[in-house]
Design a protein around this motif. Sequence first.
Motif, PDB file in Angstrom:
ATOM      1  N   VAL A 172     -14.970  27.391 -28.805  1.00 49.27           N
ATOM      2  CA  VAL A 172     -13.842  27.848 -27.988  1.00 49.27           C
ATOM      3  C   VAL A 172     -13.839  29.371 -27.905  1.00 49.27           C
ATOM      4  N   PHE A 173     -14.019  30.036 -29.040  1.00 57.77           N
ATOM      5  CA  PHE A 173     -14.015  31.502 -29.093  1.00 57.77           C
ATOM      6  C   PHE A 173     -15.112  32.089 -28.204  1.00 57.77           C
ATOM      7  N   GLU A 174     -16.332  31.552 -28.318  1.00 57.09           N
ATOM      8  CA  GLU A 174     -17.451  32.077 -27.523  1.00 57.09           C
ATOM      9  C   GLU A 174     -17.180  31.924 -26.035  1.00 57.09           C
ATOM     10  N   LEU A 175     -16.586  30.787 -25.649  1.00 56.22           N
ATOM     11  CA  LEU A 175     -16.304  30.566 -24.232  1.00 56.22           C
ATOM     12  C   LEU A 175     -15.147  31.442 -23.755  1.00 56.22           C
ATOM     13  N   LEU A 176     -14.183  31.687 -24.632  1.00 54.62           N
ATOM     14  CA  LEU A 176     -13.091  32.608 -24.282  1.00 54.62           C
ATOM     15  C   LEU A 176     -13.638  34.006 -24.018  1.00 54.62           C
ATOM     16  N   ILE A 177     -14.483  34.496 -24.914  1.00 50.36           N
ATOM     17  CA  ILE A 177     -14.974  35.861 -24.720  1.00 50.36           C
ATOM     18  C   ILE A 177     -16.064  35.928 -23.651  1.00 50.36           C
ATOM     19  N   ALA A 178     -16.559  34.755 -23.220  1.00 47.90           N
ATOM     20  CA  ALA A 178     -17.475  34.735 -22.070  1.00 47.90           C
ATOM     21  C   ALA A 178     -16.689  34.768 -20.758  1.00 47.90           C
ATOM     22  N   GLY A 179     -15.348  34.698 -20.859  1.00 52.16           N
ATOM     23  CA  GLY A 179     -14.513  34.837 -19.670  1.00 52.16           C
ATOM     24  C   GLY A 179     -13.969  33.559 -19.086  1.00 52.16           C
ATOM     25  N   LEU A 180     -14.114  32.433 -19.804  1.00 54.52           N
ATOM     26  CA  LEU A 180     -13.615  31.167 -19.274  1.00 54.52           C
ATOM     27  C   LEU A 180     -12.140  30.979 -19.601  1.00 54.52           C
ATOM     28  N   ASP A 232     -16.992  24.987 -36.347  1.00 54.30           N
ATOM     29  CA  ASP A 232     -17.911  24.865 -35.207  1.00 54.30           C
ATOM     30  C   ASP A 232     -17.137  24.741 -33.899  1.00 54.30           C
ATOM     31  N   ASN A 233     -16.097  23.916 -33.901  1.00 55.37           N
ATOM     32  CA  ASN A 233     -15.302  23.707 -32.693  1.00 55.37           C
ATOM     33  C   ASN A 233     -14.588  24.992 -32.285  1.00 55.37           C
ATOM     34  N   GLU A 234     -13.983  25.679 -33.253  1.00 56.18           N
ATOM     35  CA  GLU A 234     -13.292  26.937 -32.957  1.00 56.18           C
ATOM     36  C   GLU A 234     -14.268  27.988 -32.448  1.00 56.18           C
ATOM     37  N   ARG A 235     -15.464  28.004 -33.008  1.00 56.43           N
ATOM     38  CA  ARG A 235     -16.466  28.985 -32.581  1.00 56.43           C
ATOM     39  C   ARG A 235     -16.858  28.738 -31.124  1.00 56.43           C
ATOM     40  N   LYS A 273      -4.510  21.139 -24.224  1.00 55.85           N
ATOM     41  CA  LYS A 273      -3.666  21.371 -25.400  1.00 55.85           C
ATOM     42  C   LYS A 273      -4.524  21.552 -26.651  1.00 55.85           C
ATOM     43  N   GLN A 274      -5.631  20.807 -26.751  1.00 55.35           N
ATOM     44  CA  GLN A 274      -6.532  20.968 -27.896  1.00 55.35           C
ATOM     45  C   GLN A 274      -7.159  22.357 -27.897  1.00 55.35           C
ATOM     46  N   ILE A 275      -7.476  22.859 -26.705  1.00 55.80           N
ATOM     47  CA  ILE A 275      -8.046  24.204 -26.601  1.00 55.80           C
ATOM     48  C   ILE A 275      -7.002  25.234 -27.016  1.00 55.80           C
ATOM     49  N   ASP A 276      -5.756  25.026 -26.576  1.00 55.95           N
ATOM     50  CA  ASP A 276      -4.676  25.937 -26.948  1.00 55.95           C
ATOM     51  C   ASP A 276      -4.465  25.934 -28.460  1.00 55.95           C
ATOM     52  N   ASN A 277      -4.498  24.750 -29.068  1.00 63.97           N
ATOM     53  CA  ASN A 277      -4.340  24.653 -30.527  1.00 63.97           C
ATOM     54  C   ASN A 277      -5.472  25.388 -31.246  1.00 63.97           C
ATOM     55  N   ALA A 278      -6.693  25.232 -30.739  1.00 66.64           N
ATOM     56  CA  ALA A 278      -7.835  25.931 -31.340  1.00 66.64           C
ATOM     57  C   ALA A 278      -7.646  27.434 -31.218  1.00 66.64           C
ATOM     58  N   ARG A 279      -7.154  27.879 -30.077  1.00 65.73           N
ATOM     59  CA  ARG A 279      -6.929  29.307 -29.884  1.00 65.73           C
ATOM     60  C   ARG A 279      -5.889  29.835 -30.875  1.00 65.73           C
ATOM     61  N   GLU A 280      -4.854  29.053 -31.113  1.00 58.08           N
ATOM     62  CA  GLU A 280      -3.822  29.457 -32.079  1.00 58.08           C
ATOM     63  C   GLU A 280      -4.421  29.594 -33.480  1.00 58.08           C
ATOM     64  N   ARG A 281      -5.284  28.644 -33.852  1.00 60.43           N
ATOM     65  CA  ARG A 281      -5.934  28.732 -35.166  1.00 60.43           C
ATOM     66  C   ARG A 281      -6.840  29.964 -35.238  1.00 60.43           C
ATOM     67  N   TYR A 291      -8.668  28.237 -20.047  1.00 62.84           N
ATOM     68  CA  TYR A 291      -8.421  26.982 -20.771  1.00 62.84           C
ATOM     69  C   TYR A 291      -8.989  25.768 -20.049  1.00 62.84           C
ATOM     70  N   LYS A 292      -8.738  25.715 -18.753  1.00 58.77           N
ATOM     71  CA  LYS A 292      -9.161  24.549 -17.973  1.00 58.77           C
ATOM     72  C   LYS A 292     -10.674  24.394 -18.011  1.00 58.77           C
ATOM     73  N   ASP A 293     -11.373  25.495 -17.811  1.00 56.51           N
ATOM     74  CA  ASP A 293     -12.834  25.449 -17.816  1.00 56.51           C
ATOM     75  C   ASP A 293     -13.364  25.059 -19.193  1.00 56.51           C
ATOM     76  N   ILE A 294     -12.768  25.624 -20.238  1.00 52.52           N
ATOM     77  CA  ILE A 294     -13.211  25.301 -21.598  1.00 52.52           C
ATOM     78  C   ILE A 294     -12.955  23.831 -21.904  1.00 52.52           C
ATOM     79  N   ALA A 295     -11.810  23.332 -21.472  1.00 55.01           N
ATOM     80  CA  ALA A 295     -11.487  21.919 -21.687  1.00 55.01           C
ATOM     81  C   ALA A 295     -12.512  21.015 -20.999  1.00 55.01           C
ATOM     82  N   VAL A 296     -12.942  21.412 -19.804  1.00 53.37           N
ATOM     83  CA  VAL A 296     -13.942  20.628 -19.068  1.00 53.37           C
ATOM     84  C   VAL A 296     -15.270  20.634 -19.819  1.00 53.37           C
ATOM     85  N   ILE A 297     -15.727  21.825 -20.208  1.00 53.75           N
ATOM     86  CA  ILE A 297     -17.024  21.934 -20.878  1.00 53.75           C
ATOM     87  C   ILE A 297     -17.046  21.174 -22.197  1.00 53.75           C
TER      88      ILE A 297
END
Length: 200
Positions: A158-166, A153-156, A180-188, A168-174
Amino acid sequence: MFNQDEELIELVHENSEEAKSALFNKYKDKIDYLIRKYTPVAKTLGIDIKDLNQEALLGFTDAILNYDSSKDASVATFICLCVERKIKKACLKAGTIKNKTMKDSLSLEYMYENINLPLKELIEDVDSDPLIKVSQDEEYEELLRSIRETLTDNEREVFELLIAGLNYKDIAVILDKEPKQIDNARERIKTKIKKILESR
């Protein structure tokens, strides 16, 4: 014994507009801070600032109508939590809607205006391009379905927000997480995408 905020809450429950105004004026600076905090994200997602203010006001109203003095949270904490939760939900919803409205015209080469990167570069390795062999829209849609099915659920989120154009900083805020947690999720996510592609 009630404190002043709790007394005002009691008056709000008795339909006192004066009490509601007094509470709003007292916490206006904190509400404005939360609105400013999410404004860059909202702009990226195409949310009008008036709509963001409206969501904040709805969160404030929810807070003062539903505050329970038997809980551990103070009135101030509860108001801030409700306002931020309402704003976050609006951002997440806008990200999902933006993603859905764009998906018919998307390809892996689609350039996101805010970050000037296509999807494949958002999630690719520096040394290789795990999505290079996916080029047609049908394959893209099938890939997206496969990716979503394998993500937590958490990775999804992050993924949805990445492909929506956000970014790292914006995703971390939301998501209220460290970058760093967002970066780790992206790596996974990248690892899972590679496995999907390798099995094709």
